[in-house]
Each structure stands twice: as structure tokens, then as C-alpha cells.
Enzyme design. Sequence first.
Site, PDB file in Angstrom:
ATOM      1  N   SER A 189       0.827  -1.209   0.000  1.00  0.00           N
ATOM      2  CA  SER A 189       0.000   0.000   0.000  1.00  0.00           C
ATOM      3  C   SER A 189       0.860   1.258   0.000  1.00  0.00           C
ATOM      4  O   SER A 189       0.340   2.364  -0.081  1.00  0.00           O
ATOM      5  CB  SER A 189      -0.934   0.010   1.224  1.00  0.00           C
ATOM      6  OG  SER A 189      -0.191  -0.096   2.417  1.00  0.00           O
ATOM      7  N   ASN A 198      -2.437  -1.885  13.409  1.00  0.00           N
ATOM      8  CA  ASN A 198      -3.898  -1.703  13.412  1.00  0.00           C
ATOM      9  C   ASN A 198      -4.308  -0.416  14.117  1.00  0.00           C
ATOM     10  O   ASN A 198      -5.118   0.357  13.609  1.00  0.00           O
ATOM     11  CB  ASN A 198      -4.579  -2.908  14.062  1.00  0.00           C
ATOM     12  CG  ASN A 198      -4.336  -4.186  13.274  1.00  0.00           C
ATOM     13  OD1 ASN A 198      -3.764  -4.141  12.182  1.00  0.00           O
ATOM     14  ND2 ASN A 198      -4.747  -5.314  13.826  1.00  0.00           N
ATOM     15  N   THR A 207     -39.269  25.779 -11.668  1.00  0.00           N
ATOM     16  CA  THR A 207     -39.560  24.459 -11.111  1.00  0.00           C
ATOM     17  C   THR A 207     -39.796  23.590 -12.337  1.00  0.00           C
ATOM     18  O   THR A 207     -40.303  24.093 -13.357  1.00  0.00           O
ATOM     19  CB  THR A 207     -40.817  24.451 -10.217  1.00  0.00           C
ATOM     20  OG1 THR A 207     -41.948  24.787 -11.021  1.00  0.00           O
ATOM     21  CG2 THR A 207     -40.708  25.451  -9.064  1.00  0.00           C
ATOM     22  N   HIS A 208     -39.418  22.325 -12.268  1.00  0.00           N
ATOM     23  CA  HIS A 208     -39.507  21.411 -13.425  1.00  0.00           C
ATOM     24  C   HIS A 208     -38.763  21.973 -14.637  1.00  0.00           C
ATOM     25  O   HIS A 208     -39.124  21.665 -15.769  1.00  0.00           O
ATOM     26  CB  HIS A 208     -40.961  21.149 -13.821  1.00  0.00           C
ATOM     27  CG  HIS A 208     -41.855  20.821 -12.671  1.00  0.00           C
ATOM     28  ND1 HIS A 208     -42.107  19.533 -12.257  1.00  0.00           N
ATOM     29  CD2 HIS A 208     -42.535  21.624 -11.793  1.00  0.00           C
ATOM     30  CE1 HIS A 208     -42.925  19.548 -11.216  1.00  0.00           C
ATOM     31  NE2 HIS A 208     -43.185  20.807 -10.894  1.00  0.00           N
ATOM     32  N   SER A 246     -13.457  23.412 -29.405  1.00  0.00           N
ATOM     33  CA  SER A 246     -13.675  22.105 -30.026  1.00  0.00           C
ATOM     34  C   SER A 246     -12.571  21.874 -31.042  1.00  0.00           C
ATOM     35  O   SER A 246     -12.100  22.806 -31.691  1.00  0.00           O
ATOM     36  CB  SER A 246     -15.040  22.100 -30.714  1.00  0.00           C
ATOM     37  OG  SER A 246     -15.049  21.137 -31.747  1.00  0.00           O
ATOM     38  N   LYS A 289     -17.064  26.781 -31.206  1.00  0.00           N
ATOM     39  CA  LYS A 289     -17.481  26.243 -29.910  1.00  0.00           C
ATOM     40  C   LYS A 289     -16.691  26.822 -28.745  1.00  0.00           C
ATOM     41  O   LYS A 289     -15.504  27.099 -28.835  1.00  0.00           O
ATOM     42  CB  LYS A 289     -17.322  24.716 -29.891  1.00  0.00           C
ATOM     43  CG  LYS A 289     -18.384  23.974 -30.653  1.00  0.00           C
ATOM     44  CD  LYS A 289     -19.788  24.214 -30.145  1.00  0.00           C
ATOM     45  CE  LYS A 289     -20.079  23.503 -28.841  1.00  0.00           C
ATOM     46  NZ  LYS A 289     -20.233  22.057 -29.017  1.00  0.00           N
ATOM     47  N   ASN A 339     -16.856  25.596 -24.791  1.00  0.00           N
ATOM     48  CA  ASN A 339     -17.548  24.609 -23.951  1.00  0.00           C
ATOM     49  C   ASN A 339     -17.267  24.800 -22.461  1.00  0.00           C
ATOM     50  O   ASN A 339     -16.136  25.082 -22.074  1.00  0.00           O
ATOM     51  CB  ASN A 339     -17.126  23.192 -24.366  1.00  0.00           C
ATOM     52  CG  ASN A 339     -17.497  22.889 -25.809  1.00  0.00           C
ATOM     53  OD1 ASN A 339     -18.534  23.343 -26.290  1.00  0.00           O
ATOM     54  ND2 ASN A 339     -16.628  22.165 -26.494  1.00  0.00           N
ATOM     55  N   GLU A 366     -18.758  20.885 -16.494  1.00  0.00           N
ATOM     56  CA  GLU A 366     -19.133  19.514 -16.857  1.00  0.00           C
ATOM     57  C   GLU A 366     -18.298  18.490 -16.080  1.00  0.00           C
ATOM     58  O   GLU A 366     -18.814  17.478 -15.602  1.00  0.00           O
ATOM     59  CB  GLU A 366     -18.952  19.299 -18.353  1.00  0.00           C
ATOM     60  CG  GLU A 366     -19.959  20.061 -19.189  1.00  0.00           C
ATOM     61  CD  GLU A 366     -19.587  20.022 -20.658  1.00  0.00           C
ATOM     62  OE1 GLU A 366     -20.096  19.169 -21.378  1.00  0.00           O
ATOM     63  OE2 GLU A 366     -18.753  20.838 -21.087  1.00  0.00           O
ATOM     64  N   TYR A 387      -9.896  -5.933  12.909  1.00  0.00           N
ATOM     65  CA  TYR A 387      -9.167  -5.499  11.716  1.00  0.00           C
ATOM     66  C   TYR A 387      -9.143  -6.611  10.678  1.00  0.00           C
ATOM     67  O   TYR A 387      -8.921  -7.783  11.008  1.00  0.00           O
ATOM     68  CB  TYR A 387      -7.721  -5.099  12.055  1.00  0.00           C
ATOM     69  CG  TYR A 387      -6.954  -4.686  10.811  1.00  0.00           C
ATOM     70  CD1 TYR A 387      -7.005  -3.387  10.332  1.00  0.00           C
ATOM     71  CD2 TYR A 387      -6.230  -5.627  10.073  1.00  0.00           C
ATOM     72  CE1 TYR A 387      -6.352  -3.021   9.168  1.00  0.00           C
ATOM     73  CE2 TYR A 387      -5.578  -5.271   8.907  1.00  0.00           C
ATOM     74  CZ  TYR A 387      -5.641  -3.960   8.453  1.00  0.00           C
ATOM     75  OH  TYR A 387      -5.006  -3.608   7.297  1.00  0.00           O
ATOM     76  N   GLN A 408      -7.461  -1.873   4.214  1.00  0.00           N
ATOM     77  CA  GLN A 408      -6.444  -1.125   3.477  1.00  0.00           C
ATOM     78  C   GLN A 408      -7.054  -0.460   2.233  1.00  0.00           C
ATOM     79  O   GLN A 408      -6.535   0.540   1.738  1.00  0.00           O
ATOM     80  CB  GLN A 408      -5.306  -2.078   3.082  1.00  0.00           C
ATOM     81  CG  GLN A 408      -4.207  -1.438   2.280  1.00  0.00           C
ATOM     82  CD  GLN A 408      -3.035  -2.384   2.107  1.00  0.00           C
ATOM     83  OE1 GLN A 408      -2.363  -2.726   3.062  1.00  0.00           O
ATOM     84  NE2 GLN A 408      -2.797  -2.819   0.878  1.00  0.00           N
ATOM     85  N   LYS A 456      -8.148   3.513   1.609  1.00  0.00           N
ATOM     86  CA  LYS A 456      -7.320   4.708   1.399  1.00  0.00           C
ATOM     87  C   LYS A 456      -7.418   5.324   0.029  1.00  0.00           C
ATOM     88  O   LYS A 456      -7.510   6.547  -0.106  1.00  0.00           O
ATOM     89  CB  LYS A 456      -5.875   4.382   1.723  1.00  0.00           C
ATOM     90  CG  LYS A 456      -5.645   4.476   3.207  1.00  0.00           C
ATOM     91  CD  LYS A 456      -4.365   3.872   3.656  1.00  0.00           C
ATOM     92  CE  LYS A 456      -4.569   3.210   4.977  1.00  0.00           C
ATOM     93  NZ  LYS A 456      -5.407   1.997   4.906  1.00  0.00           N
TER      94      LYS A 456
HETATM   95  N1  ARG Z   1      -1.305  -1.293   5.257  1.00  0.00           N
HETATM   96  C1  ARG Z   1      -2.244  -1.698   6.256  1.00  0.00           C
HETATM   97  C2  ARG Z   1      -3.567  -0.929   6.087  1.00  0.00           C
HETATM   98  O1  ARG Z   1      -3.571   0.079   5.482  1.00  0.00           O
HETATM   99  C3  ARG Z   1      -1.726  -1.382   7.615  1.00  0.00           C
HETATM  100  C4  ARG Z   1      -2.281  -2.245   8.697  1.00  0.00           C
HETATM  101  C5  ARG Z   1      -1.877  -3.610   8.522  1.00  0.00           C
HETATM  102  N2  ARG Z   1      -2.230  -4.411   9.614  1.00  0.00           N
HETATM  103  C6  ARG Z   1      -2.184  -5.733   9.551  1.00  0.00           C
HETATM  104  N3  ARG Z   1      -2.530  -6.397  10.587  1.00  0.00           N
HETATM  105  N4  ARG Z   1      -1.806  -6.326   8.457  1.00  0.00           N
HETATM  106  O2  ARG Z   1      -4.613  -1.350   6.523  1.00  0.00           O
END
Ligand code: ARG
Length: 474
Positions: free
Chosen positions: A41, A127, A172-173, A294, A300, A302, A307, A334, A339, A342
Site C-alpha cells: 500500500s 492496526n 420548477t420542473h 472544439s 465552440k 464549452n 461539466e 481489523y 487497506q 485509502k
Molecule cells: N497497510 C495496512 C492498512 O492500510 C496497515 C495495517 C496492517 N495491519 C495488519 N494487521 N496487516 O490497513
Amino acid sequence: MSKSNGVKKRATKVAKTQSQSLWGGRFAENPAELLQKYSESVSFDWRLYRHDIRGSIAHARMLQKIKVLTAGEFKAIEAGLLQIEKEISEGKFVWCVDREDVHMNIEATLTSRVPAGAKLHTARSRNDQVATDVRLWVRDQISQNLHAIRFLQKTLVAWGQKDLQVIIPGFTHLQRAQPVLLAHHLLAYVEMLDRDAGRLIDAQKRMNFLPLGSGAIAGSTIALDREFVAQQLGFEGITRNSMDAVSDRDFVVEYLSAVALCGVHLSRLSEDLILWSSAEFGWIRLSDAFTTGSSLMPQKKNPDVAELCRGKSGRLIGNLVSLLVLLKGLPMTYNRDLQEDKERLFDSADTLQMSLEIMAAMLQQVEVHGAKCREAASDPLLLATDLADYLVNKGVPFRHAHEIVGRAVALAEKLKVPLNQLEMAEWKNLSPHFGSDIQNVFQLENALKRRPMVGAPNPKRVEQEIQRWNKRLS
Ligand code: ARG
């Protein structure tokens, strides 16, 4: 098998274990390359580095307080972490994918430089570490979003103030309904954005509790001072259940949900701007800097920014739904699935922030074609309701008045004249209550002034609202 062979074998095993020090002594083999690629990650969670380092320094200071670290060890750890932070911000830090995430990268590099680094993870799990980092990150992000929301609100208020005399038909509408001030329409978005800000502030308050000290799931046998860490990191308090604390991502859901709704508001604003800038409306002109041409049609121009903003709101909704689906089947506590929060989180945060900023920049340069607006608002049919109110003021029950005016509209349509050009005899024929003062009803400015209540597009009221916002937003 010869003796030397056996020694060799043992030596090989030790070497493997050392190269796999990431997971400690339990593992005899390196993770498969595919697993590394699949599970890392760090390529995205590196963005948590400042918050990870802030959290680690607070944790280390606490470890010193409870005498797990000496003063010297704490100093070395703190200096080492600050050095790493500097290297990361200067782009000089070497990230290793085989160290999986931002947390392990920072800790491993620290420990390779500072022996006491090996004590940093005492009574901590990734965790509770990641739960802490993400809370810190979202908390900061909300402050940035709030800044951008306030700026967009100010921009809308300033626009309304600049074109305070401009009257447009409200819809409205998407059918012309009643005349309003353009400023009144713009202030509607200021209200929406204000509720968005309120939701973000609520979420920020609710998430402001420290998970660290929850360990992997069940706290620690080492007597940590969690309150001390919370204080250092600006948390209002500490979480009260270690299992909840490591598995909870409600605060991300709340954030993504507030972001999605704000995105929906921006999308509606975009849609209005797209309509208003079309040739069919012709009410506004967006500046060249925020429109595109365009590749084929030379004429054009735009409204791509609006948008895209409308389109990107789809992503914000998608990210929220993704996270909800991600969470719904997870057993306590957990799970690695978490993960996956994110990328959704970062994408929504970035998308909203950019949309808010570009929308404000674009609106600062918008030009209004007052005459076109006036023309659209001058349709006397927009005042049919006011005409019914006129009869009500003469004692006619509203339902009857509605009926009478409906017949007047049908008659004007049949005669192919605007509603305000029926003749007095025709009015009288519809109702004896109509008199020569009827033309006052059709004065646009009067129509707005006649609406006394708070919340209505009376020019005085709208001006007061603008003053109120200017004060609130300054
Ligand atoms: N990269 C993990 C996450 O974002 C970190 C936590 C990992 N914990 C574990 N017990 N593997 O969730």
C-alpha cells in the site's frame, strides 16, 4: 548428508530469516513477488507520512514518560523521525515496496539508523497505528476542505452583490415559475455549502478520539498513558473499546458521505452554469480561461470545468458506496480489506478540494448579461400567482382566484397576447374584482418588493442576507 552440508543448510535458513526480518522470526520464506505487488500500500499510503511521524513521536514521548525509553533514546528516535520526514518531503527518501506500507517503511529506515528505533513499536500494532494516522489525516483534510468551501461561499456572495439588481426567472420542473433575484438563486448554494461545512465539522468532532493504545485488538500488558498521547496529538479524548477502535472506519464513511453530498451540490451548481451559459439562455459568459474549444467546430466554447465538476461528483458517490460495501461483511476486528479505504479516501479528498477551488476561480470571472436575464424574467405569466394574490387581497378565496387567473391565462393564450395585455373589459368579464390597479401586479420590481418575509427574494431581504453572509464569512 555430511555435517558441513547441514551447517550450510542452517546458515541458509538464518540468512533467509534475516532478509525476512519484516515479519520477524515466524517466517522462513520471503513473500511471493506477486503477493508483494498485490498487497503493498506504500505506493499510495505514503501520503500519511507526516501524520505517521507525528503519531510515532507522540507514542515515543509517552514511552519515555513510562520509562520504556530513556531520554536519550527518545531524542534519537525523534531526531531520526524528523530527518525521515524532511527526506520524504524533499523527495529523497527511498520507499521499498517489500516493506509494504508507509508505517513499516518509516520504522524500518529509522531502526536501520537509530538502534532505539527497535523499541518504537512497543505496545503498538499497525492496526491502531493506521487507525490513528488516518484520523489525523482526515482531520487535517477537513480543515482544508472547510477553507475551500468558505472561499467558494464568499465568491458566490460577492457575485450576488455585484449583480444585485439582476432579475431572472426561477424554475420548477425547469419551467419558468416566478421571478427572483439572481443573487437569491446564488445564495441558495451558499446555504447548501454551509450545511456541507456543518457536516464536515460534525464529522471532524466525532472522529477526534485517539485509537492508539488499542494495540492489535486487545490493548497491551504494558501500562501506556493513552491520555498523554491524545493530548499531544490534539485529540479530544481516547477511544473506549480497543476492538471498535481498530476496526472502525465510520469516520471515513462520514467524511466520504459529507464529501459526496457537497459534490452533488457542486454538480447542481455546475448544471445551472451550463444551462445559463448556453445560447438558449445566454445569461452568463464564462471566461476563456475556464472554457475550452472544439477540435472540429471553430465556434465552440464549452463549459468543460462545470461539466467535469458535474461528472466528478459521480466518483465521490462511487467512493462512498465502495467503502460501505467494503465494510458491510467484515467480521470484527481489523481485516486487511480495510487497506482498501485509502485510495477511495484520497481520491474523494483530492477531487472535492480541486472542484471547490476551480469552481471559485471560475465564478470570480463570470459575466452576467443583465438584459438577457431581464428578458427571460419579463414574461408576465411569471406573475400569474401574484395576480391570484391580488384577487385574494380583494377578498376572493384563493382556490377561486386560482381558477379565475387560470382562465385569464387560457384567454391570453387563445388571443395570442401577453397576459398583461388583456383589455379591461376582458378582465372585468373574468372577475368584477379586477380594477385599473392590475398593471401594478405586472411591475417586476414591485413583484419582488411585495414579498416581505424572511427567506423571500425581496431586494431588501436579499441585501440583508448578503450582509449577514459577509459578516459570517469574514
Ligand atoms: N497497510 C495496512 C492498512 O492500510 C496497515 C495495517 C496492517 N495491519 C495488519 N494487521 N496487516 O490497513
